[in-house]
Design a protein around this motif. Structure first.
Motif, PDB file in Angstrom:
ATOM      1  N   ALA A 116      39.914  34.246  50.500  1.00  0.00           N
ATOM      2  CA  ALA A 116      40.164  33.772  51.863  1.00  0.00           C
ATOM      3  C   ALA A 116      41.666  33.743  52.091  1.00  0.00           C
ATOM      4  O   ALA A 116      42.422  33.286  51.220  1.00  0.00           O
ATOM      5  CB  ALA A 116      39.559  32.387  52.088  1.00  0.00           C
ATOM      6  N   ILE A 135      37.468  35.976  55.448  1.00  0.00           N
ATOM      7  CA  ILE A 135      36.834  35.792  54.141  1.00  0.00           C
ATOM      8  C   ILE A 135      36.283  37.144  53.727  1.00  0.00           C
ATOM      9  O   ILE A 135      35.509  37.767  54.468  1.00  0.00           O
ATOM     10  CB  ILE A 135      35.719  34.739  54.189  1.00  0.00           C
ATOM     11  N   ILE A 180      41.817  28.503  56.743  1.00  0.00           N
ATOM     12  CA  ILE A 180      40.696  27.999  55.940  1.00  0.00           C
ATOM     13  C   ILE A 180      41.262  27.137  54.813  1.00  0.00           C
ATOM     14  O   ILE A 180      42.102  27.593  54.029  1.00  0.00           O
ATOM     15  CB  ILE A 180      39.873  29.169  55.371  1.00  0.00           C
ATOM     16  N   VAL A 182      36.764  26.703  50.187  1.00  0.00           N
ATOM     17  CA  VAL A 182      35.458  27.361  50.183  1.00  0.00           C
ATOM     18  C   VAL A 182      34.706  26.894  48.948  1.00  0.00           C
ATOM     19  O   VAL A 182      35.290  26.765  47.867  1.00  0.00           O
ATOM     20  CB  VAL A 182      35.594  28.895  50.168  1.00  0.00           C
ATOM     21  N   THR A 238      32.722  25.861  54.177  1.00  0.00           N
ATOM     22  CA  THR A 238      34.165  25.952  54.357  1.00  0.00           C
ATOM     23  C   THR A 238      34.658  24.785  55.194  1.00  0.00           C
ATOM     24  O   THR A 238      33.918  24.216  55.999  1.00  0.00           O
ATOM     25  CB  THR A 238      34.561  27.257  55.072  1.00  0.00           C
TER      26      THR A 238
END
Length: 477
Positions: A150, A156, A177, A180, A191
Motif C-alpha cells: 500500500a 493497494i 492508508i 492493512v 484498512t
C-alpha cells in the motif's frame, strides 16, 4: 457481605519479563524517519530492524542466536534508494523478507542462514507499480508468494512475487492508508485511512464490502486488525485526544461490541494479536509500557489483563510468531522492544503448573507451510492455515530458496515497450531502404546493370539491419 467475582481465565496471571543484558542487542541506530511503522520484524530465525543510513534506505538482519553489541561493520541490506518504511517476514519461509521504501518500490530478499561478509544490495525481485512512496507490506497468511503493498498514491496492489506480476490493484481509498490487516484465511482484509473510515475489502471482487465512518472520533491515525472470530479490533483517539480501543462486528457496524477509553497521549497504539490465545498487546510509540488484553465472547468482551512497564520509551516493536516462543518456560508471547540504540526481548509468561506440556496454553498454531497456491487463491479458494504442534518445540527449517520466474518478470515489463520500439525501428528501416532504392534507381535512369548492383547492396544492408534488430529484440544489445 458482598464478594467480588474473579473472572476465570488461564491468562489472568500473564506477566511480562524483560530479557537479561546478555539477551539484548546493543548499538542499533534505529531509523528516525517520521512514519508510524514498527521499524522491526522478527521470526524464529532472525531479527530485522530499519536503521539510519546515508545515501538511501537500509535495514539490518541479525540472527537470534547472536546477541550482544553490534559490530559497527555489520553488513546492511541497502537495495533501496530512499528510506525504508516497512518490513515483513514471509510466514511460509523464514529466510524471505519484504521491504518497502520512499523510492516507490517494494523488494523481496533472500536472507542467508550465515552472516554475509558484505552489504546485500541485490533483491530477488523488485516490485514496481506505485507512483509514490510505499509505506506498507503484508504477506498473505495462507497463500504462497502473495504480497500486499500500500502506498501514498492510495493504491493497494497484491503481487505474486513468484513472477513479480501485480495480480490485483484496488483504488478504493481517497486518502493515505494507515494500516492493512488480513483475516485468518486471507479472504478479506481491513484498512484504516486518513479519511477516518474503517473498510473491509474483498480483494478478488475488487470491492469494499463494509465500511464504518469514524469508529474513533479523533482525527489522529487509527489501527485495525482482524481477530480469530472475524471481528475487528481497533485503536484510535476520542475527540478529546484520549486513546481508546474498540471491538466491531464487520457484518453490523452500527454499534461497537465494546469501546474502552485508556489514557491521554500522542503516541499511536500499535496492536499485536495472538489468535491462539485471543490476547492483544498494545504498544504506543514513545510509551514505556505494553498493555495486554484478552478478547472473549463474554461481556465486556475486551478484558484488561496487565501492564508491562520499563524505563526506556519504545521506538518500535516486533512480534514473534507463536512457533518461535519457548514452551519450556511457559512463554505465550515474545515481543522485541526497540529503544534509542538497543533492542530487548520481552517475554510474556504464565505461572507454571507442572513440568508437563500444557495443551490448554499451546493449541496447534500456524506452521510455515502455505495452505494454498496463488493461482487457486486468485480463482476464489480459501484455506485456513496449516497447523503444527508445539509439544516438542519448533525447529526452524534450513534456508529454502524462493523461486522467481525472472523471465516472466522481464517479459511482462519490457516486451510491450520493446515491441513498440521495434515496430517503429522496422518501419524506419524499410522506409529508408525503399526511398534509397527509388532515388538511386531514378538517378541511373533504371539502367539494368546499375539497378542489379543497387538491389544486391540494399539486400545486404537489409540483412545486416535485420540481424541488429533481432539482437535488439532478444535483449542482447
Amino acid at each position: 457481605m458482598s464478594r467480588s467475582i474473579v473472572r476465570q481465565s488461564k491468562f489472568r496471571h500473564v506477566f511480562g519479563q524483560a530479557g537479561k543484558a546478555e539477551q539484548c542487542y546493543d548499538d542499533i541506530r534505529v531509523s528516525k524517519v517520521t512514519w508510524d511503522s514498527s521499524f522491526c520484524a522478527v521470526n524464529p530465525k532472525f531479527l530485522a530492524v530499519i536503521v539510519e543510513a546515508s545515501g538511501g534506505g537500509a535495514f539490518l538482519v541479525l540472527p537470534l542466536s547472536k546477541v550482544g553489541r553490534l559490530d559497527k561493520n555489520h553488513p546492511l541490506v541497502i537495495g533501496h534508494s530512499g528510506p525504508v518504511l516497512d518490513i515483513d517476514w514471509c510466514p511460509h519461509n523464514d529466510n524471505i523478507l519484504a521491504s518497502c521504501s520512499e523510492d516507490c518500490t517494494a523488494m523481496v530478499w533472500q536472507i542467508p542462514d550465515h552472516t554475509p561478509t558484505r552489504p546485500m544490495s541485490e533483491p530477488i525481485v523488485v516490485l514496481e507499480g506505485h507512483s509514490k512512496r510505499v509505506g506498507i507490506v503484508s504477506w498473505h497468511p495462507t497463500a504462497r508468494n502473495i504480497l500486499l503493498s500500500a502506498g501514498s498514491d492510495n493504491l493497494i496492489i497484491i503481487w505474486n512475487v513468484g513472477t513479480g506480476e501485480p495480480l490485483i490493484i484496488m483504488e478504493d481509498h481517497p486518502d493515505l492508508i494507515y494500516n492493512v490487516s488480513w483475516n485468518r484465511n486471507g479472504s478479506l482484509f481491513c484498512t484504516t485511512c486518513k479519511d477516518r473510515r474503517l473498510r473491509v475489502c474483498d480483494p478478488r471482487k475488487r470491492e469494499v464490502v463494509a465500511e464504518r465512518l469514524a469508529p474513533h472520533e479523533g482525527i489522529r491515525p487509527m489501527r485495525a486488525i482482524f481477530t480469530r472470530e472475524g471481528n475487528i479490533f481497533t485503536t484510535g483517539f476520542t475527540r478529546m485526544s484520549q486513546r481508546e480501543l474498540g471491538l466491531w462486528d464487520p457484518t453490523n457496524f452500527e454499534e461497537p461490541i465494546a469501546v474502552l477509553e485508556l489514557d491521554t497521549s500522542n503516541g499511536v497504539l500499535l496492536p499485536y494479536y495472538d489468535p491462539d490465545t485471543n490476547m492483544v498487546y498494545l504498544c504506543g510509540k514513545g510509551d514505556s509500557s505494553i498493555r495486554y488484553f484478552e478478547i472473549t465472547d463474554e461481556p465486556p468482551y475486551v478484558h484488561y489483563v496487565s501492564t508491562f512497564s520499563s524505563k526506556e520509551p519504545q521506538r518500535g516493536m516486533g512480534f514473534m510468531p507463536k512457533r518461535g516462543v519457548d514452551v519450556s518456560k511457559c512463554e505465550i508471547a515474545r515481543l522485541y522492544k526497540l529503544h534509542e540504540r538497543k533492542c530487548e526481548p520481552i517475554m510474556m509468561t504464565v505461572p507454571r503448573k507442572s513440568d508437563l506440556f500444557q495443551d490448554d496454553l499451546y493449541p496447534d498454531t500456524a506452521g510455515p507451510d502455505p495452505a494454498i497456491e496463488p493461482e487457486d487463491w486468485l480463482e476464489g479458494r480459501d484455506e485456513d492455515p496449516i497447523l503444527v504442534s508445539l509439544r516438542d518445540g519448533y525447529t526452524p527449517p534450513k534456508s529454502r530458496e524462493l523461486k522467481v520466474a525472472k523471465k516472466n518478470v522481464l517479459d511482462s515489463r519490457a516486451t510491450p515497450q520493446r515491441s513498440l520500439s521495434s515496430f517503429f525501428f522496422l518501419f524506419f528501416i524499410f522506409s529508408s531502404t525503399f526511398l534509397i532504392f527509388i532515388l538511386s534507381s531514378s538517378s541511373r535512369l533504371f539502367c539494368l546493370p546499375n539497378l542489379k548492383a543497387t538491389v544486391l547492396s540494399q539486400e545486404k544492408r537489409i540483412c545486416d539491419l535485420e540481424n541488429k534488430l533481432s539482437k535488439y529484440t532478444n535483449g542482447t544489445v
